[in-house]
Design an enzyme around this catalytic site. Structure first.
Site, PDB file in Angstrom:
ATOM      1  N   LYS A 181       0.961  -0.917   0.375  1.00 30.90           N
ATOM      2  CA  LYS A 181       0.060   0.220   0.077  1.00 30.90           C
ATOM      3  C   LYS A 181       1.076   1.565   0.002  1.00 30.90           C
ATOM      4  O   LYS A 181       1.311   1.770   0.985  1.00 30.90           O
ATOM      5  CB  LYS A 181      -0.547  -0.044   1.280  1.00 30.90           C
ATOM      6  CG  LYS A 181      -2.180   0.729   0.836  1.00 30.90           C
ATOM      7  CD  LYS A 181      -2.311   1.782   0.557  1.00 30.90           C
ATOM      8  CE  LYS A 181      -1.954   2.904   1.990  1.00 30.90           C
ATOM      9  NZ  LYS A 181      -1.741   4.548   1.081  1.00 30.90           N
ATOM     10  N   GLU A 257       8.555   1.881  11.534  1.00 32.70           N
ATOM     11  CA  GLU A 257      10.343   3.233  10.833  1.00 32.70           C
ATOM     12  C   GLU A 257       9.292   4.588  10.650  1.00 32.70           C
ATOM     13  O   GLU A 257       8.710   4.729  10.339  1.00 32.70           O
ATOM     14  CB  GLU A 257      10.881   2.904   9.473  1.00 32.70           C
ATOM     15  CG  GLU A 257      11.742   1.563   9.734  1.00 32.70           C
ATOM     16  CD  GLU A 257      12.524   1.160  10.287  1.00 32.70           C
ATOM     17  OE1 GLU A 257      13.123   0.093  10.132  1.00 32.70           O
ATOM     18  OE2 GLU A 257      12.719   2.073  11.016  1.00 32.70           O
ATOM     19  N   CYS A 291      13.361  11.515   6.639  1.00 33.07           N
ATOM     20  CA  CYS A 291      13.706  11.080   7.878  1.00 33.07           C
ATOM     21  C   CYS A 291      14.533  11.258   8.900  1.00 33.07           C
ATOM     22  O   CYS A 291      14.828  11.232  10.052  1.00 33.07           O
ATOM     23  CB  CYS A 291      12.983   9.595   8.411  1.00 33.07           C
ATOM     24  SG  CYS A 291      13.860   8.114   7.832  1.00 33.07           S
ATOM     25  N   GLU A 390       8.559  17.956  14.638  1.00 32.17           N
ATOM     26  CA  GLU A 390       9.089  17.003  13.461  1.00 32.17           C
ATOM     27  C   GLU A 390       8.650  17.413  12.122  1.00 32.17           C
ATOM     28  O   GLU A 390       7.425  18.283  11.930  1.00 32.17           O
ATOM     29  CB  GLU A 390       8.423  15.761  12.879  1.00 32.17           C
ATOM     30  CG  GLU A 390       9.819  15.028  11.628  1.00 32.17           C
ATOM     31  CD  GLU A 390       8.844  13.112  11.131  1.00 32.17           C
ATOM     32  OE1 GLU A 390       8.093  13.066  11.504  1.00 32.17           O
ATOM     33  OE2 GLU A 390       9.943  12.972  10.798  1.00 32.17           O
TER      34      GLU A 390
HETATM   35  N1  LIG Z   1      12.070   6.131  10.017  1.00 29.33           N
HETATM   36  C1  LIG Z   1      12.154   6.046   9.124  1.00 29.33           C
HETATM   37  O1  LIG Z   1      12.798   4.856   8.514  1.00 29.33           O
HETATM   38  C2  LIG Z   1      11.602   6.699   7.781  1.00 29.33           C
HETATM   39  C3  LIG Z   1      11.960   6.839   6.651  1.00 29.33           C
HETATM   40  C4  LIG Z   1      10.594   7.785   5.498  1.00 29.33           C
HETATM   41  C5  LIG Z   1       9.648   8.667   6.456  1.00 29.33           C
HETATM   42  N2  LIG Z   1      10.217   8.522   7.991  1.00 29.33           N
HETATM   43  C6  LIG Z   1       8.503   9.581   8.433  1.00 29.33           C
HETATM   44  O2  LIG Z   1       6.880   9.197   7.382  1.00 29.33           O
HETATM   45  C7  LIG Z   1       6.633  10.628   8.030  1.00 29.33           C
HETATM   46  C8  LIG Z   1       6.181  10.604   6.744  1.00 29.33           C
HETATM   47  O3  LIG Z   1       5.681  10.218   4.986  1.00 29.33           O
HETATM   48  P1  LIG Z   1       3.731  10.240   5.488  1.00 29.33           P
HETATM   49  O4  LIG Z   1       3.383  11.865   5.975  1.00 29.33           O
HETATM   50  O5  LIG Z   1       3.102   9.772   4.422  1.00 29.33           O
HETATM   51  O6  LIG Z   1       3.397   9.297   6.735  1.00 29.33           O
HETATM   52  P2  LIG Z   1       1.797   9.132   7.297  1.00 29.33           P
HETATM   53  O7  LIG Z   1       1.701   8.067   8.389  1.00 29.33           O
HETATM   54  O8  LIG Z   1       1.146   9.852   6.962  1.00 29.33           O
HETATM   55  O9  LIG Z   1       1.596   8.183   6.680  1.00 29.33           O
HETATM   56  C9  LIG Z   1       2.282   6.365   5.880  1.00 29.33           C
HETATM   57  C10 LIG Z   1       1.556   5.447   5.155  1.00 29.33           C
HETATM   58  O10 LIG Z   1       0.819   5.311   6.188  1.00 29.33           O
HETATM   59  C11 LIG Z   1      -0.721   5.491   5.664  1.00 29.33           C
HETATM   60  N3  LIG Z   1      -2.130   5.783   6.538  1.00 29.33           N
HETATM   61  C12 LIG Z   1      -1.823   6.634   6.944  1.00 29.33           C
HETATM   62  N4  LIG Z   1      -2.928   6.665   7.764  1.00 29.33           N
HETATM   63  C13 LIG Z   1      -3.077   5.203   7.986  1.00 29.33           C
HETATM   64  C14 LIG Z   1      -3.844   4.576   8.823  1.00 29.33           C
HETATM   65  N5  LIG Z   1      -4.770   4.633   9.540  1.00 29.33           N
HETATM   66  N6  LIG Z   1      -3.860   2.404   8.520  1.00 29.33           N
HETATM   67  C15 LIG Z   1      -3.264   2.372   7.513  1.00 29.33           C
HETATM   68  N7  LIG Z   1      -2.298   3.437   6.796  1.00 29.33           N
HETATM   69  C16 LIG Z   1      -2.389   4.227   7.131  1.00 29.33           C
HETATM   70  C17 LIG Z   1      -0.822   6.200   4.056  1.00 29.33           C
HETATM   71  O11 LIG Z   1      -1.199   6.078   2.795  1.00 29.33           O
HETATM   72  C18 LIG Z   1       0.205   6.209   3.863  1.00 29.33           C
HETATM   73  O12 LIG Z   1       1.101   5.059   3.136  1.00 29.33           O
HETATM   74  C19 LIG Z   1       7.588  11.233   8.658  1.00 29.33           C
HETATM   75  O13 LIG Z   1       7.317  11.358   9.745  1.00 29.33           O
HETATM   76  C20 LIG Z   1       8.277  10.404   8.456  1.00 29.33           C
HETATM   77  O14 LIG Z   1      10.068  10.853   9.733  1.00 29.33           O
HETATM   78  C21 LIG Z   1       9.788   7.373   8.437  1.00 29.33           C
HETATM   79  O1  LIG Z   2      13.399   9.229   4.838  1.00 26.42           O
HETATM   80  C1  LIG Z   2      13.667   8.259   5.716  1.00 26.42           C
HETATM   81  C2  LIG Z   2      15.251   7.135   5.231  1.00 26.42           C
HETATM   82  C3  LIG Z   2      15.048   5.850   5.104  1.00 26.42           C
HETATM   83  C4  LIG Z   2      15.795   4.986   4.786  1.00 26.42           C
HETATM   84  C5  LIG Z   2      15.748   3.871   4.930  1.00 26.42           C
HETATM   85  O2  LIG Z   2      15.154   3.348   5.664  1.00 26.42           O
HETATM   86  C6  LIG Z   2      17.445   3.342   4.218  1.00 26.42           C
HETATM   87  O3  LIG Z   2      18.846   3.981   3.932  1.00 26.42           O
HETATM   88  O4  LIG Z   2      17.035   1.822   4.045  1.00 26.42           O
END
Ligand SMILES: NC(=O)c1ccc[n+]([C@@H]2O[C@H](COP(=O)([O-])OP(=O)(O)OC[C@H]3O[C@@H](n4cnc5c(N)ncnc54)[C@H](O)[C@@H]3O)[C@@H](O)[C@H]2O)c1
Ligand SMILES: O=C/C=C/C=C(\O)C(=O)O
Length: 486
Positions: A181, A257, A291, A390
């Site tokens: 998804k 993550e 992130c 964030e």
């Molecule tokens: N730690 C990591 O490796 C990492 C990597 C990339 C992004 N991020 C984090 O992701 C965030 C930005 O991405 P975003 O805005 O797409 O995040 P988000 O949580 O809004 O959405 C992420 C995914 O989850 C889905 N989603 C949203 N609500 C849901 C629910 N209730 N049930 C199931 N699925 C749901 C969305 O459709 C999307 O596909 C930031 O907080 C960033 O730090 C973390």
């Molecule tokens: O925005 C987040 C980046 C994540 C990166 C990885 O998960 C990776 O380098 O494996």
């Protein structure tokens, strides 16, 4: 905006080996964040499409996929990686159209790393051994691995193909079947990835893709479905809490993550030019929508002014604009909603007493598209929301510090714990400080240098579990210990 020969695509679901629309024909528009123009339409999936996909995945667990030898599975995974590289140009353009990131970035990082995720895990399978334990002359124990089952892979919009393949490759390597998804804002490369999996010989039903939103849509349906055995989720911490509650009803295995507010700690003995070169990336690459970005910069006081002078000067040089222009360093933010969120934090920073040294505004001449100047803010304290929350945009705060103890106490005073960078030429201090930072990943004199064998993930509210190397296999497989009486 420059035209590209690769055209955007409409996105259908991929279920049981076929591209299909939603049963009710529902679609939503896909918008180009750099032009605000419509790129195409996307099938909007919900519980019905998720159920079709999960049933296909469940059936496929006992089909040809299960009968494949490890070598056959390895060959298929390698082929996926090869086909990603073959279609690199197309995937790079589609990724930049979806995300607003510069094509030099999607072409040099996102797409090659997506292929490498598959090549790495197809090699890594060969290294997996299982444990055996001899109990004197009484019994012999040995562990065997089997797939967890049907895995839901839910991903964000910032590094769409890199992050989806980071989950998909090990999930398949361990013999699972999946329902992907992708984020609703970035559907195109996931759609091509499904096609690549089919073309590489992944049997029907092993890889499924359902587009849609989160709440009350495909995302939520995936986390609720009783035949989904595990969820690997990357996204906001707030979303992680919602998914955990939903997955709890059927006790799904979870790998998370989540968000971060990562410190970048610069000691006065570090090489300032080296620091600035990397800090430009850790602050603003991918429009700061990574992130791992070091959005909280702490500089030891003797170096504070010199650092700021160089950092501001370099930041002012960054070209913001057309993702298809090779000169562009900072593209468009992902959406109007996210643009409002990030600019809202910049306004808040001023209200909280901060000073904007550079940036904070829409660049001249870019009336269309979600473009924002890279922004450096000083004068804030640890209790400010802009320092604690964030932002996930090209916005950093810079704060001076005097002692190790002081800066460690400040950087650990957060519910996040994803990553950190430490800059010093004092070896003992590097080890001492890195070992006291509450984060899953600490880089010393570098940033985002990745060895995929290492544990990747956050602690506290930045994640649950680790992925990478054996850690991925620990999540994507079940162990059975068999005890044989001698
Ligand atoms: N730690 C990591 O490796 C990492 C990597 C990339 C992004 N991020 C984090 O992701 C965030 C930005 O991405 P975003 O805005 O797409 O995040 P988000 O949580 O809004 O959405 C992420 C995914 O989850 C889905 N989603 C949203 N609500 C849901 C629910 N209730 N049930 C199931 N699925 C749901 C969305 O459709 C999307 O596909 C930031 O907080 C960033 O730090 C973390
Ligand atoms: O925005 C987040 C980046 C994540 C990166 C990885 O998960 C990776 O380098 O494996």
């Amino acid at each position: 905006m420059q035209q590209t020969k690769v055209k955007p695509i409409d996105c259908l679901h991929f279920i049981d080996g076929k591209f299909v629309p939603s049963l009710d024909g529902k679609t939503f528009d896909n918008i180009n964040p750099a032009t605000e123009e419509k790129l195409g339409t996307v099938a909007e999936g919900g519980a019905a499409e998720i159920d079709l996909a999960v049933q296909a995945a469940k059936k496929a667990l006992n089909g040809p996929w299960k009968k494949m030898t490890a070598n056959e599975r390895i060959a298929v995974l390698r082929k996926v990686g090869d086909l990603i590289l073959e279609r690199k140009e197309e995937l790079s353009v589609l990724e930049s159209l979806d995300t607003g990131k510069p094509t030099w970035l999607s072409g040099s990082i996102d797409i090659p790393r997506a292929a490498y995720n598959f090549h790495f895990f197809s090699d890594y399978i060969r290294t997996i051994t299982n444990e055996a334990t001899q109990m004197d002359d009484v019994a012999l124990n040995y562990a065997i691995r089997r797939p967890v089952g049907v895995i839901g892979l839910i991903n964000p919009w910032n590094l769409p193909l890199l992050l989806m393949t980071w989950k998909l490759a090990p999930a398949l390597a361990a013999g699972n079947t999946v329902v992907m998804k992708p984020a609703e804002l970035t559907p195109m490369t996931a759609t091509v990835l499904a096609e690549i999996c089919r073309d590489a010989g992944v049997p029907d039903g092993v890889v499924n893709l359902v587009h849609g939103f989160g709440p009350n849509s495909a995302g939520a349906a995936l986390t609720e479905h009783p035949d989904v055995n595990a969820i690997s989720f990357t996204g906001e911490t707030t979303t992680g809490k919602i998914i955990m509650a939903s997955a709890a009803k059927t006790l799904k295995r979870l790998s998370y993550e989540l968000g971060g507010k990562n410190p970048n700690v610069i000691f006065a003995d570090s090489n300032l030019d080296e620091v600035i070169e990397t800090t430009m990336k850790s602050s603003f690459i991918n429009q700061g929508e990574v992130c791992l970005c070091g959005s909280r910069i702490y500089v030891e006081r003797p170096a504070y002014e010199a650092f700021l002078e160089k950092f501001v000067a370099k930041t002012k040089e960054l070209v913001v604009g057309d993702p298809f222009d090779a000169k562009t360093k900072v593209g468009a933010l992902i959406s109007d909603e996210h643009y409002e969120r990030v600019t809202g934090y910049i306004k808040l920073a001023v209200e909280e007493g901060g000073t904007i040294l550079t940036g904070g505004k829409r660049p001249e001449g870019l009336e269309k598209g979600y473009f924002l100047e890279p922004t450096i803010i000083t004068g804030l304290t640890r209790d400010c929301r802009v320092v604690k929350e964030e932002i996930f945009g090209p916005v950093v705060t810079v704060i001076p510090f005097d002692t190790e103890e002081e800066v460690l106490e400040q950087i650990n005073d957060t519910h996040y714990g994803l990553s950190a960078s430490v800059w010093t030429n004092d070896l003992r201090r590097a080890h001492r400080v890195a070992g006291q930072i509450e984060a899953g990943i600490v880089w010393v004199n570098t940033w985002f240098l990745r060895d995929l064998r290492t544990p990747f993930g956050g602690m506290k509210q930045s994640g649950i579990g680790r992925e990478g190397g054996l850690h991925s296999f620990e999540f994507y497989s079940e162990l059975t210990n068999i005890c044989i009486k001698l």
